[in-house]
Design a protein around this motif. Structure first.
Motif, PDB file in Angstrom:
ATOM      1  N   GLU A 278       1.263  -1.559   0.061  1.00 32.15           N
ATOM      2  CA  GLU A 278      -0.243  -0.008   0.277  1.00 32.15           C
ATOM      3  C   GLU A 278       0.757   1.046  -0.273  1.00 32.15           C
ATOM      4  O   GLU A 278       0.542   2.002  -1.240  1.00 32.15           O
ATOM      5  CB  GLU A 278      -0.860   0.282   1.218  1.00 32.15           C
ATOM      6  CG  GLU A 278      -2.151   1.547   0.818  1.00 32.15           C
ATOM      7  CD  GLU A 278      -2.892   1.393  -0.217  1.00 32.15           C
ATOM      8  OE1 GLU A 278      -3.335   2.560  -0.636  1.00 32.15           O
ATOM      9  OE2 GLU A 278      -2.796   0.148  -0.593  1.00 32.15           O
ATOM     10  N   GLN A 279       2.168   1.518   0.501  1.00 24.38           N
ATOM     11  CA  GLN A 279       2.607   2.658   0.422  1.00 24.38           C
ATOM     12  C   GLN A 279       3.311   2.563  -0.852  1.00 24.38           C
ATOM     13  O   GLN A 279       3.407   3.524  -0.801  1.00 24.38           O
ATOM     14  CB  GLN A 279       3.924   1.707   1.451  1.00 24.38           C
ATOM     15  CG  GLN A 279       3.306   2.119   3.672  1.00 24.38           C
ATOM     16  CD  GLN A 279       4.550   1.880   3.793  1.00 24.38           C
ATOM     17  OE1 GLN A 279       5.583   0.891   3.949  1.00 24.38           O
ATOM     18  NE2 GLN A 279       4.222   2.127   5.338  1.00 24.38           N
ATOM     19  N   GLU A 282       0.741   4.566  -3.504  1.00 22.33           N
ATOM     20  CA  GLU A 282       0.574   5.828  -3.389  1.00 22.33           C
ATOM     21  C   GLU A 282       1.710   6.228  -3.597  1.00 22.33           C
ATOM     22  O   GLU A 282       1.456   7.573  -4.433  1.00 22.33           O
ATOM     23  CB  GLU A 282       1.189   5.892  -1.697  1.00 22.33           C
ATOM     24  CG  GLU A 282      -0.076   5.407  -0.340  1.00 22.33           C
ATOM     25  CD  GLU A 282       0.127   5.799   0.799  1.00 22.33           C
ATOM     26  OE1 GLU A 282       0.786   6.493   0.889  1.00 22.33           O
ATOM     27  OE2 GLU A 282      -1.136   5.112   1.803  1.00 22.33           O
ATOM     28  N   GLN A 285       1.199   5.515  -7.396  1.00 18.40           N
ATOM     29  CA  GLN A 285       0.186   6.524  -8.274  1.00 18.40           C
ATOM     30  C   GLN A 285       0.892   8.271  -8.712  1.00 18.40           C
ATOM     31  O   GLN A 285      -0.265   8.673  -8.933  1.00 18.40           O
ATOM     32  CB  GLN A 285      -0.841   6.747  -7.513  1.00 18.40           C
ATOM     33  CG  GLN A 285      -1.271   5.441  -7.166  1.00 18.40           C
ATOM     34  CD  GLN A 285      -3.178   5.045  -6.185  1.00 18.40           C
ATOM     35  OE1 GLN A 285      -3.233   6.412  -5.438  1.00 18.40           O
ATOM     36  NE2 GLN A 285      -3.510   4.763  -6.234  1.00 18.40           N
TER      37      GLN A 285
END
Length: 288
Positions: A278-279, A282, A285
């Motif tokens: 998830e890090q 981020e 993106q």
């Protein structure tokens, strides 16, 4: 070279006929989305600006602002245009004949009328050429800022990849023994329930469950996806969409790893992997 979708640049030029300022800034977007805030004098340059930006920028929401301030004439140069003044006076009289309640033109309004102080005609083509030249210089700084940010994001992602590899390498050697111990406990529970260790049903259930909790395939795919992340980052270019897809695949494998887990070590590793993914997502993106 990897570029972030976040960037900023500004340029100012003093021209013979005025002062020109151009500003570029961008944020994340799924596609290239260019917005203009261009002064009326420079409207002619907008198509060329759009083409120049599209040639250098692949993705992101880009805002381009162009300001122009005409050079003030000196007192020696100020001279009323008799012809234009006469036309304004005639139009003023005609309007007030038709609309008696209309107020006459004020001196300030007359003096601000385009061309009233002599030949103030601005060559739009000359200004458009100056705008395009200024935009190209600003694009150099703009792309350089996006590249610097891209390098930083690349380093962050590679660090997360290395940490994921460490997690997998640390937990992998303990998985076979942990799963074997769990299978022994399961077998004993079945024996206690059925009453015979030789029952074929027990052997079948243990074999089926062993296949269900085998995570070797997930660990192999995790390693393969991490290899691909590193390859894409090394290759450079427009990598954002490809990396975003790989984040989805990594997350899928981490979820499966967690769902198959029968020991706390694997469950904790799956949670840690999902956090790192998830890090990374981020940061991905933000990449073009």
């Amino acid at each position: 070279m990897i570029q972030s979708m976040t960037g900023y640049a500004a340029k100012t030029r003093d021209l013979e006929f005025g002062s020109l300022s151009l500003e570029l800034k961008s944020v994340n977007s799924r596609f290239l989305d260019v917005h203009f805030r261009v002064c009326d004098e420079a409207r002619l340059s907008e198509p060329a600006l759009r083409e120049a930006i599209a040639a250098r920028v692949g993705r992101g929401k880009v805002e381009c602002r162009v300001y122009f301030m005409a050079a003030a004439k000196s007192a020696r140069q100020l001279q009323l245009s008799d012809e234009l003044l006469a036309q304004l006076a005639a139009l003023d009289r005609q309007v007030r004949r038709e609309l008696p309640e209309a107020r006459p033109l004020a001196v300030g309004e007359v003096l601000r009328w385009p061309g009233i102080l002599g030949d103030e005609t601005l060559d739009p083509e000359a200004l458009a050429a100056a705008v395009l030249e200024t935009a190209r210089a600003a694009l150099d700084d703009f792309c350089a800022s996006r590249a610097r940010e891209g390098d930083k994001l690349k380093a962050v992602i590679l660090d997360k990849v290395a940490r994921m590899r460490t997690l997998v390498a640390d937990v992998a050697p303990h998985i076979p023994a942990a799963q074997a111990a769990f299978q022994d406990r399961l077998k004993q529970r079945l024996v206690d329930a059925i009453g015979s260790a030789d029952d074929e049903r027990i052997r079948q259930e243990v074999v089926v469950f062993a296949a269900r909790i085998d995570v070797a395939e997930e660990l192999a795919r995790l390693a393969t996806h991490l290899d691909e992340v590193e390859r894409v980052l090394k290759q450079g270019g427009a990598v954002g969409k490809r990396l975003d897809f790989l984040m989805q695949e990594l997350n899928r494998e981490a979820n499966t790893l967690g769902s198959k887990s029968v020991v706390s070590e694997v469950s904790q590793t799956a949670m840690d992997l999902k956090l790192l993914i998830e890090q990374m997502r981020e940061q991905v993106q933000n990449l073009e």
